[in-house]
Design an enzyme around this catalytic site. Structure first.
Site, PDB file in Angstrom:
ATOM      1  N   ARG A  20      28.892  59.402  33.443  1.00 23.36           N
ATOM      2  CA  ARG A  20      29.857  58.330  33.182  1.00 23.36           C
ATOM      3  C   ARG A  20      30.670  58.577  31.914  1.00 23.36           C
ATOM      4  NH1 ARG A  20      26.728  52.894  33.291  1.00 23.36           N
ATOM      5  NH2 ARG A  20      25.032  54.151  32.470  1.00 23.36           N
ATOM      6  N   LYS A  23      33.919  56.497  31.492  1.00 23.16           N
ATOM      7  CA  LYS A  23      33.714  55.097  31.105  1.00 23.16           C
ATOM      8  C   LYS A  23      33.489  54.992  29.593  1.00 23.16           C
ATOM      9  CE  LYS A  23      30.411  51.346  31.977  1.00 23.16           C
ATOM     10  NZ  LYS A  23      31.220  50.427  32.792  1.00 23.16           N
ATOM     11  N   LYS A 133      41.256  45.753  47.156  1.00 24.66           N
ATOM     12  CA  LYS A 133      40.481  46.845  47.719  1.00 24.66           C
ATOM     13  C   LYS A 133      41.327  47.916  48.384  1.00 24.66           C
ATOM     14  CE  LYS A 133      36.135  44.684  48.431  1.00 24.66           C
ATOM     15  NZ  LYS A 133      35.227  45.757  48.033  1.00 24.66           N
ATOM     16  N   ILE A 456      27.193  27.391  42.820  1.00 23.75           N
ATOM     17  CA  ILE A 456      27.079  28.456  43.819  1.00 23.75           C
ATOM     18  C   ILE A 456      25.802  29.271  43.647  1.00 23.75           C
ATOM     19  CG2 ILE A 456      28.323  30.415  44.857  1.00 23.75           C
ATOM     20  CD1 ILE A 456      29.631  27.632  45.189  1.00 23.75           C
ATOM     21  N   ARG A 540      34.731  50.286  35.783  1.00 24.20           N
ATOM     22  CA  ARG A 540      33.617  49.577  36.402  1.00 24.20           C
ATOM     23  C   ARG A 540      33.074  50.423  37.556  1.00 24.20           C
ATOM     24  NH1 ARG A 540      31.073  44.339  37.715  1.00 24.20           N
ATOM     25  NH2 ARG A 540      32.274  43.375  36.043  1.00 24.20           N
ATOM     26  N   TRP A 586      27.550  46.223  51.148  1.00 28.53           N
ATOM     27  CA  TRP A 586      27.545  46.725  49.776  1.00 28.53           C
ATOM     28  C   TRP A 586      26.523  47.827  49.553  1.00 28.53           C
ATOM     29  CZ3 TRP A 586      28.500  41.324  47.087  1.00 28.53           C
ATOM     30  CH2 TRP A 586      29.877  41.067  47.117  1.00 28.53           C
ATOM     31  N   GLU A 690      36.350  29.829  48.088  1.00 29.98           N
ATOM     32  CA  GLU A 690      37.250  29.871  46.946  1.00 29.98           C
ATOM     33  C   GLU A 690      38.597  29.277  47.342  1.00 29.98           C
ATOM     34  OE1 GLU A 690      37.597  33.670  44.863  1.00 29.98           O
ATOM     35  OE2 GLU A 690      39.757  33.386  44.913  1.00 29.98           O
ATOM     36  N   HIS A 719      36.795  32.434  37.556  1.00 32.65           N
ATOM     37  CA  HIS A 719      37.264  33.750  37.115  1.00 32.65           C
ATOM     38  C   HIS A 719      38.021  33.669  35.810  1.00 32.65           C
ATOM     39  CE1 HIS A 719      36.713  33.725  41.449  1.00 32.65           C
ATOM     40  NE2 HIS A 719      36.219  34.925  41.267  1.00 32.65           N
TER      41      HIS A 719
HETATM   42  N1  GLN Z   1      24.872  33.117  44.630  1.00 34.82           N
HETATM   43  C1  GLN Z   1      25.666  34.124  44.021  1.00 34.82           C
HETATM   44  C2  GLN Z   1      25.980  33.738  42.580  1.00 34.82           C
HETATM   45  O1  GLN Z   1      26.121  32.617  42.303  1.00 34.82           O
HETATM   46  C3  GLN Z   1      26.957  34.332  44.753  1.00 34.82           C
HETATM   47  C4  GLN Z   1      27.800  35.408  44.130  1.00 34.82           C
HETATM   48  C5  GLN Z   1      29.015  35.816  44.929  1.00 34.82           C
HETATM   49  O2  GLN Z   1      29.416  35.161  45.832  1.00 34.82           O
HETATM   50  N2  GLN Z   1      29.612  36.907  44.590  1.00 34.82           N
HETATM   51  O3  GLN Z   1      26.102  34.564  41.715  1.00 34.82           O
HETATM   52 ZN    ZN Z   2      31.329  34.111  45.229  1.00 35.13          ZN
END
Ligand code: GLN
Ligand code: ZN
Length: 784
Positions: A20, A23, A133, A456, A540, A586, A690, A719
């Site tokens: 890396r 970075k 992406k 969340i 990243r 992922w 979102e 964000h």
């Molecule tokens: N439950 C996960 C969090 O709150 C959801 C993250 C995500 O959607 N990227 O971090």
């Molecule tokens: Zn999320």
């Protein structure tokens, strides 16, 4: 003279350095700890090492200009002078800091504001370009921004500089350019009526200038990437390709173009590709092996074909003899001079060197190949196809043996998993009752207010949390002390949520490093690397888990944390899981079974966890599918098949519970108007999405499409460090109420809070709870 090898190309290699290095150099520069000269030296060293490594491994077509300090699409914008006015550039060479301002915004902050994968935004000052992406990869590029009447001019001669830099070191390279049509198609304009392709005529002279200067400096070939040829193209795009390559052939006839396509087959674009006056065409024969015969049948006899037979998107060692079985007759028929050997796409999507992985299970390691190993494979193929298999007999035997061992390994094949898969029935993918029935039961059981508030899942991963995790990983903090620390963090989070009056609580995910890795590490069938970094964007990098075998769940993965959190409160704690599609998307996945089957195996493991949470007493369980949308195939014709198995996997994971148990899901993106039907078919009782950044625009889709279940459109944009006011969130909620019924509506942020600071989260959530309270009061008043 007979060839000793077919020409071998790599199309591009990882830029980040085996340790890396890039970075470190970038971050030292950004933080002011080093200067530009030091950064540029480090970059030059990485390029030199890459060229040396490729030369040593037998690569004939060594690329140059595949390197980038940040992103090759951004490099292209800078090359052609597509630099929006806000960055203050007018003329002359583009300063390094202008480049980084485009990449990260100008007041430092940059991309620190990200949720765990992908969702990003930028802090104040001059904003960064938008990022998105790169096709269906996890590489993100900086979206070119165009204006009506946009003019272009040569503002950076990086391709020429790097070509000459290689030459000075003794390497004759094949420079890489992002093709003009793909480049424009990746761009956007604030003016929605502007079709970026209409800028082609303005853009092409700059490309011609670059090509001329490369030729003048001695380049004989250039690689031009047009991966848009693997997408659905309309006539305008096809005409643009003909215009561009027609012009290049006319203006710079001395320079041969290797036109590369990847990430899929040419299909209905084959005729277009073959009509272009180029000297070579690269085919992705991993994603679309069948296109070789079709292409050969129609290609002009002097067109060089670059055979992309080594997978540039995955980490598996190839079965070289099998590839030779297929290629030998073709090469014999058409002649070796017609072909080059290559990976399916540039190697930037795989880790650099497997040899660094000293702790991997040796059996699994034998089945893998990272960039360096893949280049070795290319060179073996090149030699075998020119000089015969006997010239590389040893390597071929090793490859065959490894493939055989993998096919029969008990680490890969688990009869119990196979039996479970066989026993999956359609009923297992359906909840018992309809949503209406479940909803009635859940209302009675859960007793939530109108507009319930929740989050969340994750709470801030503070310096303390990261330090404790690192200390535990290093062995400096015992598992007992580490867990005690995590329990205290969880308790504090639960107490605080109660205090501010949230209705549905979470435990906070302090024990999780990453929402996929955490589960991968607890499931059989996954391996993890120490140095297997792949660039996600800029500096990243991520280390995707490697899914190598049948998946099962040896023991509960989250129940202990849920139980601890629930023991502290009367309010419901949501169980918190990552869904099968997201875990799959992922990870590096198996190439020996279909994606759909691997996904189903993961779904069964998650289903076990869902049932264990329910048995422990969880009334609500959230199954995150943050990566469902990004798994969509590049061609629309393939969407349905993907969505069918992806949604079925989610339902398999979610449907093993009683009707009283409320299943939540979460998706952190707003572009799903085109997959709304599929999302409804998931049949989650509650979905959080979102929307706050697009001011509920997303919900427009719900006006025409009646989403049947409950839904929490995010009202707090996590964000950004900004704390939204009560009024702001109340306003968003009233917009949501125009599209959804009150009984459907939940109140929540738009993603997890792990990347935020408590100083931001506390006031924001207090405000959010207050906004919900006000809304309830006004509804009650209106009812009186
Ligand atoms: N439950 C996960 C969090 O709150 C959801 C993250 C995500 O959607 N990227 O971090
Ligand atoms: Zn999320």
């Amino acid at each position: 003279m007979s060839l000793t090898s077919l020409p071998v190309s790599t199309l591009g290699v990882p830029r980040i350095g085996p340790r890396r290095e890039l970075k470190l150099a970038l971050e030292a520069y950004w933080s002011g700890k080093s200067d530009a000269a030091t950064l540029l030296q480090a970059a030059a060293r990485l390029r030199a090492e890459n060229w040396a490594r490729q030369k040593a491994l037998g690569v004939t077509n060594i690329p140059s200009n595949d390197f980038s300090l940040y992103d090759h699409v951004l490099d292209t914008s800078v090359m052609v002078g597509a630099i929006p006015d806000v960055y203050g550039w007018t003329d002359g060479p583009v300063p390094l800091d202008t480049y980084f301002a485009m990449a990260r915004g100008s007041q430092g902050g940059g991309h620190s504001d990200t949720c765990s994968h992908g969702c990003t935004a930028h802090s104040h000052g001059v904003p960064a370009l938008e990022m998105t992406k790169w096709f269906d990869t996890n590489y993100h590029y900086m979206v070119p921004e165009f204006t009506t009447g946009q003019q272009f001019r040569l503002a950076s001669i990086k391709p020429i500089e790097e070509y000459l830099e290689a030459k000075a070191l003794g390497y004759e390279t094949r420079p890489v350019l992002l093709g003009p049509v793909t480049y424009l198609k990746l761009g956007k304009s604030k003016d929605p009526s502007l079709d970026p392709l209409s800028l082609l005529e303005n853009l092409l002279p700059v490309y011609v200038e670059v090509l001329e200067r490369l030729a003048a400096n001695g380049a004989t070939w250039v690689q031009v990437d047009e991966p848009c040829l693997a997408l659905d193209l309309d006539e305008t795009a096809r005409a643009a390709l003909r215009t561009a390559y027609g012009l290049f052939a006319k203006q710079v006839p001395q320079l041969k173009v290797m036109l590369t396509t990847y990430f899929g087959g040419l299909d209905d674009n084959l005729g277009t590709a073959l009509s272009l006056p180029v000297a070579g065409l690269h085919l992705d024969l991993v994603r679309a092996p069948e296109q070789l015969e079709a292409t050969l049948a129609k290609a002009p006899s002097d067109l060089v074909l670059s055979l992309g037979v080594i997978n540039g998107r995955n980490v598996w060692r190839a079965n070289l003899s099998q590839i030779l079985d297929r290629l030998e007759p073709i090469v014999a028929e058409h002649g070796a001079e017609r072909f080059e050997i290559a990976p399916s796409c540039s190697l930037i999507h795989v880790p650099i060197d497997l040899e660094l992985e000293t702790e991997l299970d040796p059996d699994v390691k034998e089945w893998l190949a990272f960039a360096a190993q893949k280049i070795g494979e290319l060179s073996v193929l090149g030699k075998a196809l020119a000089g015969g298999r006997q010239t590389v007999a040893q390597q071929l035997t090793a490859s065959t043996k490894a493939a055989e061992r993998r096919t029969t390994s008990a680490k890969v094949h688990d009869v119990a998993v196979a039996a479970r898969i066989k026993a999956v029935s359609p009923e297992m993918t359906r909840r018992f009752g309809s949503f209406a029935e479940r909803s009635r039961l859940q209302r009675a059981a859960l007793n939530l207010p109108l507009f319930p508030t929740t989050t969340i899942g994750s709470f801030p991963q503070t310096e303390d949390v990261r330090k404790a995790r690192a200390a535990h990983a290093k062995g400096a903090l015992s598992i007992v002390d580490y867990k005690a620390f995590l329990r205290r963090e969880t308790e504090a989070a639960v107490r605080w949520q109660e205090e501010i009056g949230l209705d549905v609580l979470v435990h906070g995910e302090f024990e999780r490093n990453d929402m996929v890795q955490y589960f991968g590490e607890r499931l059989a069938g996954f391996a993890f690397t120490k140095h297997g970094w792949v660039q996600s964007y800029g500096s990243r990098y991520v280390r995707p888990p490697i899914l190598f075998g049948d998946v099962s769940r040896p023991a509960p993965m989250t129940v202990e944390w849920w139980r601890h959190a629930q023991s502290l409160t009367q309010k419901p704690i949501k169980g918190m899981l990552t869904g099968p599609v997201t875990i799959l998307n992922w990870s590096f996945v198996r190439d020996d079974i279909p994606r759909a089957l691997a996904c189903r195996q993961i779904a069964l493991a998650i289903r076990d966890e869902v049932r264990d949470l329910e048995a422990a007493g969880a009334k609500m369980i959230q199954i995150d599918e943050a990566a469902l949308r990004e798994g969509l195939p590049l061609r629309q014709a393939d969407w349905k098949t993907y969505l069918d198995w992806a949604i079925e996997s989610f339902r398999l994971a979610a449907s093993g519970v009683a009707d009283t148990t409320q299943i939540h899901t979460h998706m952190c993106y707003s572009e799903f108007n085109d997959i709304l039907d599929a999302i409804a078919v998931m049949d989650a009782d509650v979905i959080s999405i979102e929307t706050s950044r697009s001011k509920m625009e997303l919900l427009d889709a719900f006006r025409t499409y009646k989403y049947p279940n409950e839904i929490g459109p995010g009202v707090y944009d996590i964000h950004s460090p900004r704390v939204p006011s009560v009024e702001e969130m109340a306003r968003l909620l009233s917009l949501a109420r125009e599209r959804l019924s009150d009984r459907q509506l939940w109140v929540n942020p738009d993603c997890g809070l792990k990347t935020r600071k408590w100083e931001e989260v506390r006031p924001a959530l207090v405000n959010m709870v207050e906004a919900a309270r006000q809304l309830r009061a006004s509804v009650a008043e209106a009812a009186e």
